[in-house]
Design a protein around this motif. Structure first.
Motif, PDB file in Angstrom:
ATOM      1  N   GLY A 128       6.745 -19.559  12.820  1.00 56.19           N
ATOM      2  CA  GLY A 128       6.391 -20.043  11.497  1.00 56.19           C
ATOM      3  C   GLY A 128       6.373 -18.933  10.462  1.00 56.19           C
ATOM      4  O   GLY A 128       6.517 -17.751  10.784  1.00 56.19           O
ATOM      5  N   GLN A 129       6.216 -19.333   9.208  1.00 55.94           N
ATOM      6  CA  GLN A 129       6.084 -18.421   8.073  1.00 55.94           C
ATOM      7  C   GLN A 129       4.699 -18.616   7.475  1.00 55.94           C
ATOM      8  O   GLN A 129       4.332 -19.740   7.100  1.00 55.94           O
ATOM      9  CB  GLN A 129       7.154 -18.713   7.017  1.00 55.94           C
ATOM     10  N   VAL A 130       3.924 -17.545   7.363  1.00 58.09           N
ATOM     11  CA  VAL A 130       2.543 -17.667   6.899  1.00 58.09           C
ATOM     12  C   VAL A 130       2.177 -16.491   5.998  1.00 58.09           C
ATOM     13  O   VAL A 130       2.874 -15.480   5.950  1.00 58.09           O
ATOM     14  CB  VAL A 130       1.548 -17.720   8.084  1.00 58.09           C
ATOM     15  N   THR A 131       1.055 -16.639   5.302  1.00 58.31           N
ATOM     16  CA  THR A 131       0.506 -15.582   4.456  1.00 58.31           C
ATOM     17  C   THR A 131      -0.550 -14.793   5.231  1.00 58.31           C
ATOM     18  O   THR A 131      -1.331 -15.354   5.999  1.00 58.31           O
ATOM     19  CB  THR A 131      -0.131 -16.181   3.193  1.00 58.31           C
ATOM     20  N   TYR A 132      -0.543 -13.484   5.016  1.00 57.19           N
ATOM     21  CA  TYR A 132      -1.488 -12.596   5.699  1.00 57.19           C
ATOM     22  C   TYR A 132      -1.979 -11.581   4.672  1.00 57.19           C
ATOM     23  O   TYR A 132      -1.177 -10.971   3.949  1.00 57.19           O
ATOM     24  CB  TYR A 132      -0.778 -11.898   6.860  1.00 57.19           C
ATOM     25  N   VAL A 133      -3.292 -11.392   4.561  1.00 55.60           N
ATOM     26  CA  VAL A 133      -3.885 -10.503   3.566  1.00 55.60           C
ATOM     27  C   VAL A 133      -4.628  -9.367   4.255  1.00 55.60           C
ATOM     28  O   VAL A 133      -5.402  -9.593   5.192  1.00 55.60           O
ATOM     29  CB  VAL A 133      -4.849 -11.277   2.641  1.00 55.60           C
ATOM     30  N   GLN A 134      -4.381  -8.140   3.784  1.00 58.75           N
ATOM     31  CA  GLN A 134      -5.124  -6.965   4.255  1.00 58.75           C
ATOM     32  C   GLN A 134      -5.818  -6.308   3.065  1.00 58.75           C
ATOM     33  O   GLN A 134      -5.255  -6.235   1.966  1.00 58.75           O
ATOM     34  CB  GLN A 134      -4.186  -5.946   4.919  1.00 58.75           C
ATOM     35  N   ARG A 135      -7.034  -5.799   3.295  1.00 57.02           N
ATOM     36  CA  ARG A 135      -7.791  -5.099   2.258  1.00 57.02           C
ATOM     37  C   ARG A 135      -8.176  -3.716   2.775  1.00 57.02           C
ATOM     38  O   ARG A 135      -8.769  -3.592   3.852  1.00 57.02           O
ATOM     39  CB  ARG A 135      -9.045  -5.891   1.884  1.00 57.02           C
ATOM     40  N   PHE A 136      -7.833  -2.695   1.991  1.00 55.60           N
ATOM     41  CA  PHE A 136      -8.038  -1.307   2.399  1.00 55.60           C
ATOM     42  C   PHE A 136      -8.959  -0.589   1.423  1.00 55.60           C
ATOM     43  O   PHE A 136      -8.966  -0.868   0.228  1.00 55.60           O
ATOM     44  CB  PHE A 136      -6.703  -0.559   2.444  1.00 55.60           C
ATOM     45  N   LEU A 137      -9.711   0.381   1.957  1.00 59.49           N
ATOM     46  CA  LEU A 137     -10.546   1.237   1.127  1.00 59.49           C
ATOM     47  C   LEU A 137      -9.741   2.473   0.729  1.00 59.49           C
ATOM     48  O   LEU A 137      -9.267   3.215   1.592  1.00 59.49           O
ATOM     49  CB  LEU A 137     -11.805   1.659   1.890  1.00 59.49           C
ATOM     50  N   THR A 138      -9.559   2.690  -0.579  1.00 59.17           N
ATOM     51  CA  THR A 138      -8.786   3.822  -1.069  1.00 59.17           C
ATOM     52  C   THR A 138      -9.654   5.070  -1.164  1.00 59.17           C
ATOM     53  O   THR A 138     -10.879   5.022  -1.025  1.00 59.17           O
ATOM     54  CB  THR A 138      -8.185   3.515  -2.448  1.00 59.17           C
ATOM     55  N   ALA A 139      -8.992   6.212  -1.430  1.00 56.03           N
ATOM     56  CA  ALA A 139      -9.708   7.477  -1.581  1.00 56.03           C
ATOM     57  C   ALA A 139     -10.654   7.444  -2.775  1.00 56.03           C
ATOM     58  O   ALA A 139     -11.623   8.215  -2.836  1.00 56.03           O
ATOM     59  CB  ALA A 139      -8.711   8.618  -1.740  1.00 56.03           C
TER      60      ALA A 139
ATOM     61  N   ILE B 150      -3.577  -6.346  -0.334  1.00 52.90           N
ATOM     62  CA  ILE B 150      -2.129  -6.543  -0.220  1.00 52.90           C
ATOM     63  C   ILE B 150      -1.883  -7.878   0.476  1.00 52.90           C
ATOM     64  O   ILE B 150      -2.405  -8.116   1.574  1.00 52.90           O
ATOM     65  CB  ILE B 150      -1.456  -5.408   0.579  1.00 52.90           C
ATOM     66  N   THR B 151      -1.100  -8.727  -0.169  1.00 50.92           N
ATOM     67  CA  THR B 151      -0.760 -10.034   0.393  1.00 50.92           C
ATOM     68  C   THR B 151       0.653  -9.997   0.941  1.00 50.92           C
ATOM     69  O   THR B 151       1.598  -9.645   0.225  1.00 50.92           O
ATOM     70  CB  THR B 151      -0.883 -11.135  -0.669  1.00 50.92           C
ATOM     71  N   TYR B 152       0.794 -10.339   2.211  1.00 52.62           N
ATOM     72  CA  TYR B 152       2.081 -10.315   2.899  1.00 52.62           C
ATOM     73  C   TYR B 152       2.557 -11.726   3.209  1.00 52.62           C
ATOM     74  O   TYR B 152       1.761 -12.655   3.369  1.00 52.62           O
ATOM     75  CB  TYR B 152       1.959  -9.551   4.220  1.00 52.62           C
ATOM     76  N   ARG B 153       3.878 -11.862   3.328  1.00 49.90           N
ATOM     77  CA  ARG B 153       4.488 -13.050   3.894  1.00 49.90           C
ATOM     78  C   ARG B 153       5.054 -12.648   5.234  1.00 49.90           C
ATOM     79  O   ARG B 153       5.859 -11.715   5.321  1.00 49.90           O
ATOM     80  CB  ARG B 153       5.603 -13.581   2.985  1.00 49.90           C
TER      81      ARG B 153
END
Length: 223
Positions: free
Chosen positions: A134-145, A152-155
């Protein structure tokens, strides 16, 4: 743990993973196949984690144990489960670095630098656990310096690959390798790999944890 069981475990370590090859496309080269050669010798440099350390850890606790490898840092460690909140299980090292997993998928890190603070993983996890395409949305959240959370939202395109037989520490199972190829205009593309058993539990993986950490490999040694 009984001596006989530990002897059998040591023998299993030597077997590594009996994994079939992944796609013929070199972009989809299978990193999971090579993890045991990195950990226990072969052509790679000696690992920080030894068979003796793994046996000692599994002898000292009945809790779930995972092996964790960050390739870009040549860093290997053992993680022990310290808490569970519904499907989310937190594993940690003695130095308080922590990895959070949902059914074996890494959803957060602490103490690694540039940490993965959280994810919206339900859609991709559902496909991986069901071993479906399938094709789905995946979101990652990172702590910057700058101590700012970057989202960041990915497909992602998810699909099954080869069936595999897994022998990792005290974990023995038949599984299915799943591949998730993800793209975003706001972040680097990546390809994650998962080995999933019949119950939908991820037994091994290589996952993208952001530009600071890069790819990390996880193997369950005791579930």
């Amino acid at each position: 743990m009984k001596t006989r069981a530990m002897q059998r475990f040591a023998a299993l370590l030597g077997l590594g993973l009996a994994l079939a090859g992944c796609s013929n496309d070199p972009y989809f080269s299978n990193p999971v196949t090579n993890i045991y050669s990195v950990v226990f010798g072969g052509d790679q440099a000696p690992s920080d984690v030894t068979q003796q350390q793994i046996v000692q850890t599994l002898t000292a606790t009945d809790l779930p144990v995972a092996f964790f490898n960050v390739a870009s840092r040549n860093s290997q460690t053992l993680l022990i489960q310290i808490e569970q909140n519904a499907p989310y299980r937190t594993f940690a090292t003695a130095t308080r670095q922590a990895v959070v997993m949902n059914h074996g998928m890494i959803t957060g890190t602490r103490g690694l630098g540039g940490d993965l603070m959280s994810t919206d993983e339900s859609a991709v996890l559902e496909l991986v656990r069901a071993r479906q395409t399938g094709q789905v949305t995946y979101v990652q959240r990172f702590l910057t310096a700058e101590d700012i959370t970057k989202t960041i939202t990915y497909r992602c395109g998810v699909e099954p690959d080869k069936a595999v037989d897994v022998n990792m520490g005290l974990v023995q199972a038949s599984g299915q390798e799943m591949v998730a190829a993800c793209e975003s205009p706001d972040g680097p593309s990546f390809v994650d790999y998962y080995v999933v058993d019949a119950s939908g539990e991820i037994l091994a993986s290589r996952q993208w944890l952001g530009e600071v950490t890069g790819y990390a490999a996880m193997h369950m040694l005791r579930r």
